[in-house]
Structures are given as C-alpha cells and as structure tokens.
Design a protein around this motif. Structure first.
Motif, PDB file in Angstrom:
ATOM      1  N   SER A  59       0.831  -1.208   0.000  1.00  0.00           N
ATOM      2  CA  SER A  59       0.000   0.000   0.000  1.00  0.00           C
ATOM      3  C   SER A  59       0.868   1.262   0.000  1.00  0.00           C
ATOM      4  O   SER A  59       0.562   2.243  -0.694  1.00  0.00           O
ATOM      5  N   TYR A  60       1.965   1.238   0.764  1.00  0.00           N
ATOM      6  CA  TYR A  60       2.907   2.367   0.791  1.00  0.00           C
ATOM      7  C   TYR A  60       3.572   2.519  -0.583  1.00  0.00           C
ATOM      8  O   TYR A  60       3.673   3.631  -1.125  1.00  0.00           O
ATOM      9  N   ALA A  61       3.998   1.402  -1.152  1.00  0.00           N
ATOM     10  CA  ALA A  61       4.648   1.441  -2.463  1.00  0.00           C
ATOM     11  C   ALA A  61       3.701   1.939  -3.538  1.00  0.00           C
ATOM     12  O   ALA A  61       4.089   2.708  -4.427  1.00  0.00           O
ATOM     13  N   ASP A  62       2.426   1.525  -3.455  1.00  0.00           N
ATOM     14  CA  ASP A  62       1.442   1.924  -4.458  1.00  0.00           C
ATOM     15  C   ASP A  62       1.130   3.410  -4.357  1.00  0.00           C
ATOM     16  O   ASP A  62       1.089   4.131  -5.364  1.00  0.00           O
ATOM     17  N   LYS A  63       0.907   3.909  -3.150  1.00  0.00           N
ATOM     18  CA  LYS A  63       0.533   5.311  -2.981  1.00  0.00           C
ATOM     19  C   LYS A  63       1.658   6.250  -3.391  1.00  0.00           C
ATOM     20  O   LYS A  63       1.427   7.258  -4.061  1.00  0.00           O
ATOM     21  N   TYR A  64       2.873   5.927  -2.998  1.00  0.00           N
ATOM     22  CA  TYR A  64       4.006   6.819  -3.269  1.00  0.00           C
ATOM     23  C   TYR A  64       4.835   6.371  -4.474  1.00  0.00           C
ATOM     24  O   TYR A  64       5.874   6.960  -4.747  1.00  0.00           O
ATOM     25  N   GLU A  65       4.357   5.333  -5.171  1.00  0.00           N
ATOM     26  CA  GLU A  65       5.022   4.810  -6.371  1.00  0.00           C
ATOM     27  C   GLU A  65       6.502   4.525  -6.089  1.00  0.00           C
ATOM     28  O   GLU A  65       7.395   4.973  -6.805  1.00  0.00           O
ATOM     29  N   ILE A  66       6.721   3.773  -5.024  1.00  0.00           N
ATOM     30  CA  ILE A  66       8.077   3.438  -4.573  1.00  0.00           C
ATOM     31  C   ILE A  66       8.559   2.191  -5.302  1.00  0.00           C
ATOM     32  O   ILE A  66       7.811   1.216  -5.445  1.00  0.00           O
ATOM     33  N   VAL A  67       9.793   2.206  -5.739  1.00  0.00           N
ATOM     34  CA  VAL A  67      10.407   1.031  -6.366  1.00  0.00           C
ATOM     35  C   VAL A  67      11.686   0.686  -5.601  1.00  0.00           C
ATOM     36  O   VAL A  67      12.208   1.501  -4.826  1.00  0.00           O
ATOM     37  N   ASP A  68      12.169  -0.525  -5.820  1.00  0.00           N
ATOM     38  CA  ASP A  68      13.397  -0.962  -5.146  1.00  0.00           C
ATOM     39  C   ASP A  68      14.536   0.012  -5.446  1.00  0.00           C
ATOM     40  O   ASP A  68      14.738   0.431  -6.594  1.00  0.00           O
ATOM     41  N   GLY A  69      15.280   0.362  -4.401  1.00  0.00           N
ATOM     42  CA  GLY A  69      16.398   1.284  -4.554  1.00  0.00           C
ATOM     43  C   GLY A  69      16.069   2.709  -4.169  1.00  0.00           C
ATOM     44  O   GLY A  69      16.981   3.521  -3.969  1.00  0.00           O
ATOM     45  N   ASP A  70      14.755   3.039  -4.054  1.00  0.00           N
ATOM     46  CA  ASP A  70      14.375   4.393  -3.646  1.00  0.00           C
ATOM     47  C   ASP A  70      14.780   4.637  -2.195  1.00  0.00           C
ATOM     48  O   ASP A  70      14.826   3.710  -1.374  1.00  0.00           O
ATOM     49  N   LYS A  71      15.032   5.892  -1.882  1.00  0.00           N
ATOM     50  CA  LYS A  71      15.367   6.264  -0.516  1.00  0.00           C
ATOM     51  C   LYS A  71      14.184   6.975   0.135  1.00  0.00           C
ATOM     52  O   LYS A  71      13.600   7.889  -0.441  1.00  0.00           O
ATOM     53  N   LEU A  72      13.829   6.515   1.329  1.00  0.00           N
ATOM     54  CA  LEU A  72      12.729   7.110   2.089  1.00  0.00           C
ATOM     55  C   LEU A  72      13.293   8.064   3.123  1.00  0.00           C
ATOM     56  O   LEU A  72      14.230   7.722   3.845  1.00  0.00           O
ATOM     57  N   GLU A  73      12.711   9.244   3.209  1.00  0.00           N
ATOM     58  CA  GLU A  73      13.076  10.189   4.263  1.00  0.00           C
ATOM     59  C   GLU A  73      11.871  10.348   5.189  1.00  0.00           C
ATOM     60  O   GLU A  73      10.819  10.845   4.777  1.00  0.00           O
ATOM     61  N   LEU A  74      12.024   9.895   6.416  1.00  0.00           N
ATOM     62  CA  LEU A  74      10.951   9.940   7.405  1.00  0.00           C
ATOM     63  C   LEU A  74      11.404  10.757   8.604  1.00  0.00           C
ATOM     64  O   LEU A  74      12.598  10.852   8.883  1.00  0.00           O
ATOM     65  N   LYS A  75      10.437  11.343   9.300  1.00  0.00           N
ATOM     66  CA  LYS A  75      10.792  12.230  10.409  1.00  0.00           C
ATOM     67  C   LYS A  75       9.977  11.891  11.650  1.00  0.00           C
ATOM     68  O   LYS A  75       8.923  11.259  11.588  1.00  0.00           O
TER      69      LYS A  75
END
Length: 785
Positions: free
Chosen positions: A557-573
C-alpha cells in the motif's frame, strides 16, 4: 412591431415536448443536486468553523497516566495557557435486549470462510465490542450541543453521540449497559471536539459504529470506577490561537517541552500530546466538508456542456429541416441576428427555468439530502442554512453562459450562409464531396453503413456523452466490491490475529507470542502521512517474508501510494522533533492494512538507538491474558477493517444513487441522439415507406445501424472509463485518505455495465420504433425540390 417569430416558440415547444421535458427534468435534477450539495457543504463548513468560537473548542490536550497536581498545573499554565480537566472513562457498551454481555460478536475458530470472516467481523462491530468514552458535562471548553432529548440529570441517565446512536439503532428511552451499569438514554449530543469519532488520533480511519462518546451527570461521573479513568487536560492559549500554523506549531512544541518536564518531575507519564492542528477528531471533518464541492461543480459543467451540444445538434438539425423557411425569411428582410436570437431562445429559456426550479429544490429537498450525507459520517453540531451566492451563480448564471456560447457558435456558423443556399438546402460549408465508395456488399449492409457515415457527428456526441455516463456508472458499481475486496485482502494478510502494543516491556507465558518493535514516523513530502516502522524477528513465524539484516521492505500500500520502487530512498521524520531517518528500500511485501516499513529487530534497535532487548509489543494468534494491565492497545481483525466498514456505512447509499443517475443520463443521451438520427432521416424514411418497406424493415435499416454504433461506443467508453477512473481515483484518494486503499475492479463489473447500458438502449429503441411508425409517407413529397 412585435416580432412574429416569437409565436413559433410555443409551437416548437409543443412539437418537441417530449424531448424538452426530458432535458428539463434532467437539468432540474442536476442543478438541484449540485446546488443542494453546495449549499449544504457551505452551510456545514460555516457552522463547523463557527463551532470553534461558539463552543470554545480547545487549542490542544494531553493525557497523563495519573492526575496532575495543582503545582504541576500551575507550572504549565505559567507558559501562557489555561488548563481544563477533560478526563474521561472508556467503558464497553451493549444495548439491553440484544447482547447484554457485549460478547456476541467475538470472532472465533479457524474454519470460517473468507466471506464468513468478514461478515463475522462486521457483525462484531454491530453487536458487540463497542466502546463509549464518557465525559462529565462541559460548560467552559469543548461545549456540548444537544441534538435531541435532554441532558442527563440523574445517576441513571446518559446522553450519547447522535451518530453512534444511529449506527447502533439506539433511540431515546432505550436502556444501554456501559461497564457494569445500566443507563437510560435521555438524549443525543454532539461534542465540539469530537466531530469525527477517532478513538485514537493515529488511527487510519474513524469508526462511529464501535466507538462513541457520551455524557453523564457530574454526580454519576464522580461515582465511576477510577481504574477506567484517563486523566486528560485541554488547554487554551491566553493570547488566543495564532493565525499562522507555523506559529501554532512553535507554541505547541514549547508547551510540549514544559509538559514533559513537569510530568517527569512528578513521576507521571505523558500518554499523548495532541495540539489542535494534529487532532483528527477535530480537524478531519472540517478538512472534508466542502472538499467535494469542486467535484460537484465540474460534474454540473460537464453535464451542461453535453446538454448544450445536444441542443446544438438539435438546432443544427432544425436549421437543416427548415432551410427553405430560413431562406425565405432572410430574403424577406429578417436579419441574421433576429434569426440567431430566435433559434437559441428555446434552449436558453429551458435552461433558465430548469436552473431556477433546480435551485428552489436545491435549497429545500436536495439541501437536506446533502446535509444527511455529512451527518451520516460526522458528529456535527446543529447547522444553519446560509445563502450561497456562489451556488446560484454556478448553477444558474454559468450554465446559461455555457448554453448561450455553445449554441451561438453552432447557429451563427450556419446563418453565415446566404439566403440562396438555404433555399437550395445547400448548407455544407465545405465543397461537396463525393460519397464514400463502399465495397460490393449486400444492399442492407451498404445502406446501414451509409446511415452510419451520414450521422458521424451525432455518434461523436454520443461517444462523449456515454463516456461521462459510463465513468459515473463504473464509479458507482466498483466501490462496494472494492471495499469488500479490501476487507478480504486485509484479513488474508494480517501478521497475527492479535497485535498488542504495550506501555512497558513485560514478559508473557505464552510461547506462541512473538515480540516486535514499532515506531510511528511521518513523511516529509507534500503529503503528510503516518508511517509505521516495524522491527520483526528475522526468523518470524508470523511475518510472511524472511528478513535479513539490511533489508528494508515497504508495504504494498505504501509502495502503491508513493510509487516506490526498489532502490528508492525514504526520508521519514519524528512527529515532535526535527530528527529524520533515511532508509533505502530493498523490496515490498503484501500488507494492505497500513503504510508501513519492515526491518529486522536488530536493524530497528540500531536505527533508533534502542537497547538490545527492546520491544514494544507482541504478535500472537492466541489472546494473551497475562499482560492485560500493560496493554495500551490491541489490534484485531475488527480494528483492521475500520476504513472499509466506515466508508460502507456512511457512503453505501450514495453508490446506488450514482448508478441510477448514470443510467438515467445514459438513457437520456441515447434517446435524444437516436431521436435526432431518426428526424434527420425523416424524408428518407418516408421515401422507403412509399417504396413498400414496413416499420419493422425500416427499423432494421436505421436503428440497427445505431445499435451497432451504440455497442461499439459503449465498449470503447467502458475501456476509456476504466483508464480514467484509475487516474481520477488516485487523484481523489491521495490527499483525501490517510493511508491507502488500492483500486480494485471486480471482473463482473465490465459485462454488467455493457448489459445495463444495452438494456437501456433497447428500451429507447422501442420508443424510436414508434416514432418511425408515425412518420407519414407524404413527408417525402413535401420536401421535393
């Protein structure tokens, strides 16, 4: 001298009465719905905004593990705030006479089918597992609004939230059991700080079926068992709420530091700290109310443009049919402007009258329908209807402008031709082209092909109109099965039947339980979402995928909403600090219940600097009874499907309205356009009648061609609708929903859309057969040049 052309308008209206009645009614309904929903939305929005001053809504609140001392409260108030005691009791609730112990809805056993499991969970929400958060009367901050009945005065009376009562079929006078005591429901209330029923502020979605609020008398509140009490304190800034959100955040952050410092000094735990701008129970409804107004505006404009083009095609056909009359009038001295005004008058009159009638209905019938949709989702205070000038302009003035402009363009382009060309019926603006040479097919096939080629402009309009109707139809049909599928998907992919979040690290004697770590972070982009970061055993018997050190898996669901693919970097706070974390994605895992990141327990402890034995809760398929005193929350099947259950409850009826409306629109468009095609070929139909063809044979010649085109256009529009819905759905949901619900189209929807559409067309074709039957044979002789 009075213009004699005006006398023709009533005659034209009478001749085309059926068509104009259909268009009039459709425009009235469209205008009424849009006007009503805009008026309701704007009135609700103003009422909601006014509640902050009228009911003195808090600037924020915090919950403590124990009562704050007077000295602690004084030290906090020195920071420029005033504290108010808003403590509450949270007790299980059941309705007397249906389930006195509140346990009939428990989901037990492993032999249930998937659908049975979903139904059992839904039944649990309806018949058991319900909770009431009980407050003392409020008179200073977060004031109460009495919706019906009376406020409680005795020790055996209780006033409950209106929407919670509706969802659980509770009426005034009914007896309910809260905790160990039976109360009589004396009234329905709305609390200004609970316009949305979020039990926990970090919930993805509220659920007003299993969670509600209630008020008892001060005397009864003081007698409730203290073990169920949560010490909650609301604050108001002495200098008022800042206008800028950044200033509000700074004040809240400064106050947070003081609250935590004072709590530590007094040996108390701060269980939650929620400034107003982060409070979903207060803000969620306000953010949503009126947000669909733009969608309603565009909905009306598209409908008006489609109807304007239908009018334009109708007028164009009328100009062709009355070419000799127009040529004679022009030769007799009538100006182009006079004829232009005459031919656009009837569409403009119909539009104006329909808009006025629609607005009247909008401020009466449809306004209440729109308000009920909001009241069906949110616990709002009593609203007052406000005059909405924008609604009047957008539903009366702009439709008139659209209708006038579209018809002016069409009619004016025709009237530029000379009177002689009208007398000769030569209305083509391009040089006469030779007929398309067709292969040596059978006569019937070639004839039908000619009919199609001659009516291409009408079929293009049909393509556009049916496309919009199909988008609405698909949207209405897809939502219920999508919510059902989402429920099944969540239940199929739960990590464990029970997920416990603890207030401290305690051991359990159950060997099947498995520890995990969890932390809530937030996204840093334009969309502010909560992301759950889990630390899982590398050899977990619950998690479906084996995790190795260094793995960072995101939920699908996270990957679908933010269109995340392998190798992407997530910045969370962090929520309350400036600390940020960067994680590199190595894969995804099926977990539709939340936006989540999964790493090993070891990596989790290293990332967040925790001890080697640190954990926050347990996964277990068994209920753990030896840690109950330390459980902050327990996530079960029932909790996992709150989103879909609440959407089904609040919007389920709207889905069917959309389906019916889209089918009515489809029938209207097909009726008008097939009628135009028959009218355009009136002379030809009359001629073939003279040649001996009967009504059935003529219908095959003309309607079968349209049947083929309707089938082709419907199939094409179903495909285009699906592609459009995917784009529209994503654009709508990405900001509207905290979390994510992937789009799902049940396979049966596509054939059902075709069957429904084609069935509507067959009904219309029967009406057109009657029209063909009424065409006289002398029509061909009247128009011989």
């Amino acid at each position: 001298m009075r213009n004699p052309l005006w006398r023709r308008i009533p005659k034209e209206l009478k001749e085309e009465l059926g068509k104009y009645i259909v268009i009039f009614l459709f425009m009235v309904i469209t205008t009424g719905m849009v006007s009503g929903f805009m008026v309701a939305g704007e009135s609700m929005k103003k009422t909601y905004d006014n509640t902050f001053d009228k009911y003195n809504v808090e600037d924020g609140h915090f919950d403590l593990s124990d009562e704050a001392s007077d000295n602690m409260k004084d030290n906090i108030e020195d920071e420029g705030v005033k504290l108010y005691d808003m403590s509450y009791y949270e007790l299980p609730m059941s309705k007397i006479g249906s389930d006195s112990d509140g346990n009939s809805g428990n989901v037990e056993g492993n032999a249930e089918t998937k659908d049975d499991t979903v139904n059992s969970v839904n039944d649990a929400a309806d018949d058991g597992g319900r909770t009431l958060r009980i407050f003392a009367p409020r008179h200073d901050v977060n004031k109460m609004c009495l919706m019906d009945g009376e406020f409680p005065v005795g020790t055996d009376e209780i006033a409950i939230d209106r929407m919670y009562a509706v969802n659980n079929d509770i009426e005034i006078g009914d007896d309910i059991k809260a905790g160990d005591k039976v109360y009589s429901v004396c009234g329905f209330v709305a609390l200004s700080d609970y316009s949305t029923m979020f039990q926990n502020n970090n919930d993805t979605m509220f659920d007003a079926t299993i969670f509600g609020i209630a008020v008892v008398s001060n005397e009864e509140f003081d007698d409730l068992p203290e073990k169920n009490k949560t010490w909650s304190y609301s604050w108001m800034y002495d200098d008022g709420m800042p206008d800028e959100e950044n200033d509000e955040k700074k004040l809240a952050d400064d106050l947070l530091e003081t609250v935590y410092t004072q709590a530590v000094m007094n040996g108390i735990t701060v269980e939650s700290y929620i400034p107003r701008y982060q409070n979903q129970a207060i803000n969620f409804a306000g953010d949503d109310i009126g947000s669909d107004t733009n969608m309603m505006k565009w909905f009306e404009y598209i409908v008006i443009v489609i109807l304007a083009f239908i009018f334009a095609v109708t007028i164009s056909n009328t100009l062709t049919k009355e070419a000799s009359v127009i040529g004679t009038l022009r030769a007799s001295g009538y100006t182009k402007g006079e004829l232009l005004i005459h031919y656009i008058s009837l569409p403009v009159i119909v539009t104006f009258v329909a808009s006025v009638v629609g607005n009247v209905l909008g401020y009466s019938v449809f306004k209440d329908m729109g308000a009920q949709l909001y009241y069906g989702s949110y616990s709002l205070t009593k609203y007052v209807t406000y005059w909405n000038a924008d609604a009047f302009v957008l539903t009366t003035v702009i439709p008139l402008i659209i209708m006038i402009v579209v018809n002016l363009l069409v009619v004016n382009s025709k009237l530029k031709l000379s009177p002689l060309r009208f007398l000769r019926h030569d209305l083509s603006r391009s040089k006469r082209k030779k007929a398309v040479k067709l292969p040596h097919w059978k006569f019937m096939t070639r004839f039908k092909t000619r009919v199609i080629l001659q009516n291409i402009p009408g079929y293009v309009v049909m393509l556009l109109g049916i496309y919009f109707a199909q988008v609405l139809l698909m949207f209405g049909l897809m939502l219920n099965p999508m919510l059902k599928h989402y429920q099944n998907d969540i239940l199929d992919n739960m990590v464990a039947d029970h997920q416990y979040v603890l207030d401290s690290q305690v051991e359990t004697a159950n060997n099947n339980a498995e520890t995990y770590c969890m932390k809530t972070l937030r996204t840093t982009g334009d969309i502010d979402d909560e992301i759950m970061v889990y630390g899982i055993h590398s050899d977990s018997k619950y998690f479906p995928v084996k995790l190795d050190d260094g793995d960072v898996l995101v939920s699908d669901s996270y990957a679908d909403k933010y269109e995340i693919v392998d190798g992407d970097k997530l910045e969370l706070k962090e929520s309350y600090t400036d600390d940020t974390y960067e994680l590199k994605v190595t894969g995804s895992v099926v977990y539709p219940a939340a936006l989540a990141v999964f790493v090993t327990e070891g990596d989790f402890r290293e990332i967040f600097d925790k001890d080697e034995d640190y954990f926050t809760g347990y996964f277990s398929n068994d209920k753990l009874t030896d840690i109950e005193d330390h459980v902050v929350s327990e996530i079960t099947k029932d909790d996992m499907i709150k989103v879909s259950r609440q959407l089904t409850k609040s919007m389920g009826g709207m889905f069917y309205i959309v389906v019916v409306f889209s089918l009515v629109m489809f029938m209207l468009l097909v009726y008008l356009l097939t009628k135009l095609i028959v009218e355009k070929n009136t002379v030809s139909i009359s001629m073939v009648k003279i040649l001996g063809y009967d009504t059935k044979e003529i219908s095959k010649l003309y309607l079968s061609s349209t049947t083929v085109m309707v089938a082709v256009v419907t199939l094409l529009d179903i495909l285009l609708s699906y592609l459009s819905i995917k784009v529209i759905y994503r654009a709508m949901l990405i900001d509207m929903l905290s979390g994510w619900m992937p789009i799902y189209m049940a396979p049966w929807i596509f054939p059902l859309m075709f069957v429904l559409s084609f069935t509507c067309y067959l009904v219309i074709s029967l009406l057109q057969m009657k029209r063909i039957k009424k065409i006289p044979m002398d029509e061909a002789l009247k128009n011989v040049e």
